[in-house]
Design a protein around this motif. Sequence first.
Motif, PDB file in Angstrom:
ATOM      1  N   VAL A  41       0.862  -1.182   0.105  1.00 54.85           N
ATOM      2  CA  VAL A  41      -0.061   0.065  -0.030  1.00 54.85           C
ATOM      3  C   VAL A  41       1.060   1.211  -0.002  1.00 54.85           C
ATOM      4  O   VAL A  41       1.604   1.288   0.835  1.00 54.85           O
ATOM      5  CB  VAL A  41      -0.879   0.003   1.216  1.00 54.85           C
ATOM      6  N   GLU A  78       0.529   4.254   0.476  1.00 52.39           N
ATOM      7  CA  GLU A  78       0.464   5.229   1.632  1.00 52.39           C
ATOM      8  C   GLU A  78       0.513   4.663   2.884  1.00 52.39           C
ATOM      9  O   GLU A  78       0.132   5.024   4.015  1.00 52.39           O
ATOM     10  CB  GLU A  78      -1.066   5.820   1.522  1.00 52.39           C
ATOM     11  N   ARG A  79       1.271   3.448   2.901  1.00 54.23           N
ATOM     12  CA  ARG A  79       1.707   2.866   4.142  1.00 54.23           C
ATOM     13  C   ARG A  79       2.105   3.692   5.315  1.00 54.23           C
ATOM     14  O   ARG A  79       2.714   4.762   5.099  1.00 54.23           O
ATOM     15  CB  ARG A  79       2.846   1.730   4.109  1.00 54.23           C
ATOM     16  N   ALA A  80       1.761   3.561   6.524  1.00 56.82           N
ATOM     17  CA  ALA A  80       2.257   4.371   7.447  1.00 56.82           C
ATOM     18  C   ALA A  80       3.809   4.790   7.660  1.00 56.82           C
ATOM     19  O   ALA A  80       4.616   4.233   8.337  1.00 56.82           O
ATOM     20  CB  ALA A  80       1.925   3.758   8.945  1.00 56.82           C
ATOM     21  N   VAL A  81       4.049   5.800   6.544  1.00 59.31           N
ATOM     22  CA  VAL A  81       5.389   5.823   6.517  1.00 59.31           C
ATOM     23  C   VAL A  81       6.129   6.723   7.615  1.00 59.31           C
ATOM     24  O   VAL A  81       7.052   7.039   7.692  1.00 59.31           O
ATOM     25  CB  VAL A  81       5.641   7.087   5.370  1.00 59.31           C
ATOM     26  N   GLY A  82       5.451   6.716   8.730  1.00 58.97           N
ATOM     27  CA  GLY A  82       6.027   7.200   9.905  1.00 58.97           C
ATOM     28  C   GLY A  82       6.538   8.533   9.877  1.00 58.97           C
ATOM     29  O   GLY A  82       5.876   9.499  10.288  1.00 58.97           O
TER      30      GLY A  82
END
Lengths: 310, 310
Positions: free
Chosen positions: B294, B296-300
């Motif tokens: 994904v 837009e993964r939680a790119v932190g």
Amino acid sequence: MKPPSASAVTIELNAVLVALTANEPQVLTLDDGALLPSGPFESEHPTLQTGVRAWVERQTHHPLGYVEQLYTFADRNRAHEHGRRVVSISYLGLTRERLSRGARDPEWRNWYRYFPWEDWRRGPPPLIVGEILPRLRKWSDAAGDMAVKRERRQRIDVNFGDGKEQWNEELVLQRYELLYEAGLVLEAGAPARPVPSPLPGMPMRHDHRRILATGIARLRAKIKYRPVVFELMPETFTLLQLQRAIEALAGRPLHKQNFRRLIDQQGLVEETGEISSQTGGRPAKLYRFRREIVLERAVGGSKLPLTRPT
Amino acid sequence: MKPPSASAVTIELNAVLVALTANEPQVLTLDDGALLPSGPFESEHPTLQTGVRAWVERQTHHPLGYVEQLYTFADRNRAHEHGRRVVSISYLGLTRERLSRGARDPEWRNWYRYFPWEDWRRGPPPLIVGEILPRLRKWSDAAGDMAVKRERRQRIDVNFGDGKEQWNEELVLQRYELLYEAGLVLEAGAPARPVPSPLPGMPMRHDHRRILATGIARLRAKIKYRPVVFELMPETFTLLQLQRAIEALAGRPLHKQNFRRLIDQQGLVEETGEISSQTGGRPAKLYRFRREIVLERAVGGSKLPLTRPT
DNA sequence: ATTATAATGCTCATATTAAGCATAATTAAT
DNA sequence: ATTAATTATGCTTAATATGAGCATTATAAT
């Protein structure tokens, strides 16, 4: 390859104008909170930005510290009264204090009234586990196609997590769009879709709530690498005030000691020498933003494994 | 607060279309490299983005993988032939391979031909120490006002450093604007200013070189936190190919071993099981991008000292 | 065989980040 | 005056991430 015969459009400027009052993020609205301030782009303005500055300052009688372009879009659904196409260009503006009330009805609103699920300052909002996630899951399960179902689940997971952890506060717009697609939230002007029982959270007219989401997302991202918070702070402040300001914008609680360490490592502020005593606790040193800091300092932001120049 | 009587304007869409050929970053140009492709926004397009996609694909006969809005501006200096004001909306587009040559003269150009000082892959460009810095220093010294002088020096320092280290590759636009202000670079359409001996680096017409700078800057920033490079890569590739691609975009050499470590930590790619042998050395494993990631993964991207949710 | 070129595996030192303990200096409440 | 509640501030420890580079392996070209 010159434009052969482009049709004429009108330009509308929208502003997401942000201030902080009593540690709450406020946004300037009109018409009982249903609209963001908008103004036309007039021919006497040399640039778009001066256009925004001009009418915002005219309306609010306050200087606009910081202005940044957000996004431009042309939505077919929105047509000007004269039948001309409307292109909206939206801006984010930061201002230092409450603006003086005009004759009309501009009002500052806490932005979490529009996005209650975005405020994690006091922990995970029960709304997410209690209402949003169950309804989103129902939506993803309702997909016929297996691939669609999987994709929806993944999006829900990325954007809302389990409702208790792994929250990425920058995904404001994505979350709003997800809720919109799932029919949990209403948006005027969009193809009429009945939303049986919308989530708590005030709607706005046109796509203004979406623009607001864009502004919040941008600001949340920006405070991490540019000292823009100071546009919202008074001349001098304590470190806790600064922390509360950032918490208000980011919608999350920060670790106090580490926050302080970070701040003084960055060298963005300096002590004024004075001491506050308003705080009901040990008095705090007062600080001011070091304006002479070059804003575009080599913010590093590496993330790439560079080699030394050798 | 509705727009009272906004004047009509025409919308022009500009595209910075990027591809990679033989480890060089290429941008699509027209008219012997002097223009970026531009097209009108026509009324049949539901959104701006579909407008861009439509005419780019019509012109180039290639699907446009990734499209992102860059910036919108209305420059008073540029007026449409009908006297109407022109608003330019620019886009960044990534495409996988060279596009088929059309009937006209669209050409791919190495973007470093426009910005020779931006290519640090083989170390600091001598141009900077040899020419740019001396001339910039002369410019800053020429300032009468002490404050202006200090400010100019600081900008030079932030943007170009000492010409040997502390290079921030994202400041493409700021550097270009600095050179422009200092009169080392020419830009058509701007208030006529004689530029005695412009720096090496091709100019473009209108403000297209500035738009290109914006696109490069955006892309250089983006590759650090979104897997957009893969839009430019073939289906399968070796890790060195991937490294060279990123180096081409960032304009800097990367540390090979650390680059590999980073890549497999991120889990963005997977082995295909095959092996390349074209490489003139030990054969390399082939990889492919895991599309199911994904994006837009939680790119932190934290940078804020958060507390645990407790 | 020997040499050049890449690919890969690993180690070490340093920097950054996350968590939290401890202490100090106030105001507000008994 | 004591005590409790608050807030400020100093410091420590552990876990991760990052930057550099050594060493070894597998090929092609000579």
